[in-house]
Write a protein that holds these residues in place. Structure first.
Motif, PDB file in Angstrom:
ATOM      1  N   SER A 278       0.821  -1.204   0.000  1.00 41.09           N
ATOM      2  CA  SER A 278       0.000   0.000   0.000  1.00 41.09           C
ATOM      3  C   SER A 278       0.857   1.257   0.000  1.00 41.09           C
ATOM      4  CB  SER A 278      -0.930   0.004   1.214  1.00 41.09           C
ATOM      5  OG  SER A 278      -0.198   0.212   2.414  1.00 41.09           O
ATOM      6  N   VAL A 279       0.284   2.329  -0.514  1.00 39.10           N
ATOM      7  CA  VAL A 279       0.896   3.655  -0.506  1.00 39.10           C
ATOM      8  C   VAL A 279      -0.064   4.572   0.244  1.00 39.10           C
ATOM      9  CG1 VAL A 279       1.746   5.582  -1.895  1.00 39.10           C
ATOM     10  CG2 VAL A 279       2.032   3.230  -2.714  1.00 39.10           C
ATOM     11  N   ASN A 280       0.294   4.930   1.472  1.00 35.86           N
ATOM     12  CA  ASN A 280      -0.578   5.736   2.333  1.00 35.86           C
ATOM     13  C   ASN A 280      -1.949   5.100   2.505  1.00 35.86           C
ATOM     14  OD1 ASN A 280       1.422   7.683   2.674  1.00 35.86           O
ATOM     15  ND2 ASN A 280       0.675   8.945   0.998  1.00 35.86           N
ATOM     16  N   GLY A 281      -2.004   3.783   2.525  1.00 35.72           N
ATOM     17  CA  GLY A 281      -3.259   3.088   2.739  1.00 35.72           C
ATOM     18  C   GLY A 281      -3.997   2.704   1.483  1.00 35.72           C
TER      19      GLY A 281
ATOM     20  N   ASN B 125      -4.538 -23.598  -4.769  1.00 36.65           N
ATOM     21  CA  ASN B 125      -4.111 -22.476  -5.605  1.00 36.65           C
ATOM     22  C   ASN B 125      -4.287 -21.128  -4.901  1.00 36.65           C
ATOM     23  OD1 ASN B 125      -3.368 -24.166  -7.703  1.00 36.65           O
ATOM     24  ND2 ASN B 125      -5.394 -24.055  -8.671  1.00 36.65           N
ATOM     25  N   GLY B 126      -4.437 -21.141  -3.594  1.00 41.30           N
ATOM     26  CA  GLY B 126      -4.480 -19.886  -2.864  1.00 41.30           C
ATOM     27  C   GLY B 126      -3.098 -19.263  -2.791  1.00 41.30           C
ATOM     28  N   GLN B 127      -3.026 -17.956  -2.947  1.00 36.34           N
ATOM     29  CA  GLN B 127      -1.748 -17.244  -2.945  1.00 36.34           C
ATOM     30  C   GLN B 127      -1.825 -16.108  -1.945  1.00 36.34           C
ATOM     31  OE1 GLN B 127      -0.644 -15.598  -6.763  1.00 36.34           O
ATOM     32  NE2 GLN B 127       1.520 -15.932  -6.381  1.00 36.34           N
ATOM     33  N   MET B 128      -0.944 -16.132  -0.956  1.00 33.19           N
ATOM     34  CA  MET B 128      -0.975 -15.159   0.117  1.00 33.19           C
ATOM     35  C   MET B 128       0.251 -14.247   0.040  1.00 33.19           C
ATOM     36  SD  MET B 128      -2.403 -13.912   2.850  1.00 33.19           S
ATOM     37  CE  MET B 128      -3.576 -15.155   3.395  1.00 33.19           C
ATOM     38  N   PHE B 129       0.018 -12.933   0.248  1.00 29.36           N
ATOM     39  CA  PHE B 129       1.106 -11.972   0.306  1.00 29.36           C
ATOM     40  C   PHE B 129       0.935 -11.111   1.551  1.00 29.36           C
ATOM     41  CE2 PHE B 129       0.788 -12.895  -4.223  1.00 29.36           C
ATOM     42  CZ  PHE B 129       2.112 -13.162  -4.538  1.00 29.36           C
ATOM     43  N   CYS B 130       2.055 -10.600   2.050  1.00 30.69           N
ATOM     44  CA  CYS B 130       2.029  -9.766   3.246  1.00 30.69           C
ATOM     45  C   CYS B 130       2.983  -8.586   3.048  1.00 30.69           C
ATOM     46  CB  CYS B 130       2.441 -10.580   4.473  1.00 30.69           C
ATOM     47  SG  CYS B 130       2.418  -9.647   6.013  1.00 30.69           S
ATOM     48  N   TYR B 131       2.506  -7.383   3.358  1.00 28.04           N
ATOM     49  CA  TYR B 131       3.296  -6.167   3.193  1.00 28.04           C
ATOM     50  C   TYR B 131       3.245  -5.357   4.481  1.00 28.04           C
ATOM     51  CZ  TYR B 131       2.501  -7.298  -1.745  1.00 28.04           C
ATOM     52  OH  TYR B 131       2.415  -7.931  -2.960  1.00 28.04           O
ATOM     53  N   PRO B 132       4.378  -4.859   4.949  1.00 32.24           N
ATOM     54  CA  PRO B 132       4.372  -3.997   6.151  1.00 32.24           C
ATOM     55  C   PRO B 132       4.068  -2.555   5.786  1.00 32.24           C
ATOM     56  CG  PRO B 132       6.614  -4.361   5.416  1.00 32.24           C
ATOM     57  CD  PRO B 132       5.745  -5.145   4.478  1.00 32.24           C
ATOM     58  N   GLY B 133       3.858  -1.732   6.815  1.00 35.07           N
ATOM     59  CA  GLY B 133       3.713  -0.297   6.600  1.00 35.07           C
ATOM     60  C   GLY B 133       2.358   0.151   6.101  1.00 35.07           C
ATOM     61  N   HIS B 134       1.346  -0.691   6.207  1.00 31.09           N
ATOM     62  CA  HIS B 134       0.005  -0.295   5.773  1.00 31.09           C
ATOM     63  C   HIS B 134      -0.650   0.562   6.853  1.00 31.09           C
ATOM     64  CE1 HIS B 134      -3.919  -0.412   3.973  1.00 31.09           C
ATOM     65  NE2 HIS B 134      -4.445  -1.006   5.032  1.00 31.09           N
ATOM     66  N   ILE B 135      -1.384   1.592   6.450  1.00 28.16           N
ATOM     67  CA  ILE B 135      -2.077   2.445   7.410  1.00 28.16           C
ATOM     68  C   ILE B 135      -3.539   2.596   7.016  1.00 28.16           C
ATOM     69  CG2 ILE B 135       0.002   3.779   7.927  1.00 28.16           C
ATOM     70  CD1 ILE B 135      -1.224   6.069   6.240  1.00 28.16           C
ATOM     71  N   GLU B 136      -4.348   2.978   7.983  1.00 23.81           N
ATOM     72  CA  GLU B 136      -5.737   3.336   7.683  1.00 23.81           C
ATOM     73  C   GLU B 136      -5.761   4.776   7.147  1.00 23.81           C
ATOM     74  OE1 GLU B 136      -8.931   1.019  10.302  1.00 23.81           O
ATOM     75  OE2 GLU B 136      -7.838   2.554  11.413  1.00 23.81           O
ATOM     76  N   ASN B 137      -6.545   4.979   6.090  1.00 26.43           N
ATOM     77  CA  ASN B 137      -6.654   6.301   5.483  1.00 26.43           C
ATOM     78  C   ASN B 137      -8.128   6.541   5.143  1.00 26.43           C
ATOM     79  OD1 ASN B 137      -6.487   8.687   3.945  1.00 26.43           O
ATOM     80  ND2 ASN B 137      -4.529   8.091   3.052  1.00 26.43           N
ATOM     81  N   ILE B 138      -8.720   7.583   5.695  1.00 31.76           N
ATOM     82  CA  ILE B 138     -10.148   7.839   5.467  1.00 31.76           C
ATOM     83  C   ILE B 138     -10.380   8.812   4.317  1.00 31.76           C
ATOM     84  CG2 ILE B 138     -10.774   7.329   7.855  1.00 31.76           C
ATOM     85  CD1 ILE B 138     -10.872  10.354   8.359  1.00 31.76           C
ATOM     86  N   ARG B 139      -9.346   9.059   3.532  1.00 30.52           N
ATOM     87  CA  ARG B 139      -9.470   9.987   2.395  1.00 30.52           C
ATOM     88  C   ARG B 139     -10.213   9.328   1.249  1.00 30.52           C
ATOM     89  NH1 ARG B 139      -4.432  12.934  -0.840  1.00 30.52           N
ATOM     90  NH2 ARG B 139      -5.649  13.666  -2.629  1.00 30.52           N
ATOM     91  N   PHE B 140     -11.055  10.115   0.591  1.00 26.70           N
ATOM     92  CA  PHE B 140     -11.712   9.695  -0.636  1.00 26.70           C
ATOM     93  C   PHE B 140     -11.034  10.418  -1.804  1.00 26.70           C
ATOM     94  CE2 PHE B 140     -14.924   8.502   2.370  1.00 26.70           C
ATOM     95  CZ  PHE B 140     -15.558   7.398   1.795  1.00 26.70           C
ATOM     96  N   LEU B 141     -10.642   9.661  -2.818  1.00 27.37           N
ATOM     97  CA  LEU B 141      -9.981  10.255  -3.981  1.00 27.37           C
ATOM     98  C   LEU B 141     -11.016  10.867  -4.911  1.00 27.37           C
ATOM     99  CD1 LEU B 141      -7.322   7.492  -4.704  1.00 27.37           C
ATOM    100  CD2 LEU B 141      -6.960   9.714  -3.624  1.00 27.37           C
TER     101      LEU B 141
END
Length: 385
Positions: free
Chosen positions: A119-122, A369-385
Motif C-alpha cells: 500500500s501507498v498511504n493506505g 491455488n491460494g496465494q498469500m502476500f504480506c506487506y508492512p507499513g500499511h495504514i488506515e486512510n479515510i481519504r476519498f480520492l
C-alpha cells in the motif's frame, strides 16, 4: 448527542453547565479506527463535515502512521477472488504475546483482480489478471477508483501506484512490455492521475534512455519516486511521480539484486540480498540518486533463520521498528490448519522473533491455488480520492 452542547448537572439545589469542547471531540475521534469514524458520521451534520474535512483526514493519516499495520491479501486463483486482511505490526513492547489477530477488511468484488504491490498511504493498486483494467482501492473506506481500460495488444502489463507529496496526488504507472519473441519492441510507459471527480486518461511518457527490458520485479514508492527492478539487467528504474520522468540506476557489480527485496531504509532505497548457502545477508542502500552511489552492510543470519522454509520465505520490507519482515505463508492444501507466520529480523542485534497471525483459518479461504502476500507499513486512510 448534540455537538458541544451544554448538559445540565444537578448538585443539590444548584445546577451547573458542563460542555465538551469540540477540539477535544476531534482529538478523541482522531484516535479511533476508521470503521468507527464512518459510523459516527451520522451523529450530526457537523460531525459529518468534520470527519470528511481535509484537516481531519490529514490529522487521522498522521496518527495512523504511528500505528502501522501489516497488509495481507489472499488471492484464490480458481475462483478469481481476492480478500484483504490487516493485522498490527508487533513492537518490542509486545513481549507477552507471540501472536497478532488479523482483521478482515474487504473482499474485492470484481473477479480477476490481483494485487501488484504493497500500500501507498493506505491505498493499493490492483490490475486485472485476465482483463485490461487497473483499479485503486482503499480498504478503509472501501472506495474503488477504476482507471480507463488499457489495450496491451499482446503485451505484458505491469501497474504500480505512486504518490507525489508536493502536489498531493496519486498516480499509476503502467508499463507495457513484449516478451523475448519481440526483441525489436521497447516497453511503453503510461501514467494516469487517480481521481474519481475528474476525467482520467492515460498519458504516454517517453523513455529518453532507450533502455529495453522484458520483465519487472516488485516496486517501492519512496519520497515521491517509484522504484522497480528490471529483470536480469542490473538496472533499477526510478520514476519521479511529480515530473513523470524516467531514470535508470545501475546496481552495484558486487550485488545480486535479481529477485531481491526492495525496502524503504530511512527514507532511501534499500535492497536486501540473501545467501542462504553462506548464511549471510547484505543490505545495499542507494545513498545518492544522481551520483548512483551505493553503500553496503553485511549481516550473519541467526541460527533460527535456518529453520525457516527457504522456498516459502517472502520479504516485503521493514516494519516501523526498523526490523526486516519475513512472511511465511501457508501454501499446502494438505495442511488446512497450518498457521501463517511473520518473522522480524533486527539488523543490529542480528536476532529474529516470530509471531503467528491468527484469525485467518477459515476453511473457505484455504483452497487449492491460494496465494498469500504480506506487506508492512500499511495504514488506515479515510481519504476519498
Amino acid at each position: 448527542m448534540e455537538d458541544s452542547q451544554p448538559s445540565l448537572v444537578h448538585a443539590g439545589n444548584s445546577t451547573t453547565t458542563r460542555t465538551i469542547p469540540f477540539d477535544l471531540i476531534i482529538e478523541i475521534l482522531s484516535l479511533l479506527p476508521g470503521k468507527s469514524l464512518f459510523r459516527f458520521q451520522s451523529v450530526s451534520k457537523q460531525w459529518f463535515s468534520t470527519i470528511r474535512s481535509k484537516f481531519f483526514v490529514d490529522l487521522f493519516q498522521t496518527r495512523s502512521k504511528s500505528r502501522p499495520r501489516l497488509l495481507l491479501t489472499l488471492y484464490l486463483g480458481d475462483a478469481e477472488e481476492q480478500f484483504i486482511f490487516s493485522a498490527p505490526e508487533h513492537t518490542d513492547d509486545d513481549k507477552s504475546s507471540s501472536s497478532v489477530m488479523a482483521r478482515y477488511d474487504m473482499p474485492i468484488s470484481a473477479p480477476g483482480y490481483n494485487l501488484t504491490s504493497g500500500s501507498v498511504n493506505g491505498f493499493v493498486c490492483f490490475r486485472g489478471v485476465s482483463c485490461h483494467t487497473i483499479a485503486v482501492y482503499n480498504p478503509t473506506t472501501r472506495q474503488i477508483v477504476k482507471l480507463p481500460d488499457v489495450t496491451p495488444n499482446g503485451r505484458y502489463m505491469y501497474a504500480c501506484l505512486g504518490y507525489d507529496p508536493v502536489e498531493d496526488q496519486y498516480k499509476v504507472l503502467c508499463v507495457m512490455m513484449f516478451g523475448s519473441e519481440r526483441q525489436d519492441m521497447q516497453p511503453e510507459h503510461f501514467v494516469c492521475t487517480v481521481s474519481s471527480s475528474q476525467k482520467q486518461e492515460w498519458r504516454k511518457i517517453e523513455n529518453p534512455t532507450g533502455v529495453d527490458y522484458r520483465c519487472i520485479f516488485g516496486d517501492k514508492c519512496i519520497d515521491g519516486a517509484l522504484y522497480y527492478e528490471v529483470g536480469r539487467q542490473s538496472r533499477i528504474v526510478r520514476f519521479d511521480v511529480r515530473s513523470e520522468k524516467i531514470q535508470f540506476i545501475k546496481t552495484p557489480k558486487e550485488s545480486n539484486m535479481y529477485w531481491s527485496t526492495f525496502i524503504n531504509y530511512k527514507g532511501k532505497l534499500g535492497s536486501v540480498d540473501y545467501s542462504c548457502t553462506e548464511n549471510l545477508m547484505t543490505l545495499w542502500v542507494l545513498e545518492d540518486v544522481e551520483k548512483q552511489e551505493w553503500s553496503s552492510m553485511m549481516f550473519v543470519l541467526p541460527s533460527k533463520w535456518e529453520d525457516l522454509p527457504e522456498t516459502d520465505v517472502v520479504s516485503k520490507g521493514l516494519i516501523h521498528t526498523g526490523e526486516l519482515m519475513v512472511f511465511i505463508p501457508w501454501l499446502e492444501s494438505s495442511k488446512p490448519f497450518y498457521p501463517f507466520y511473520v518473522c522480524y529480523y533486527d539488523f543490529y542485534k542480528e536476532s529474529t522473533r516470530k509471531f503467528e497471525i491468527r484469525g485467518m483459518k477459515d476453511v473457505d479461504l484455504r483452497r487449492i491455488n491460494g496465494q498469500m502476500f504480506c506487506y508492512p507499513g500499511h495504514i488506515e486512510n479515510i481519504r476519498f480520492l
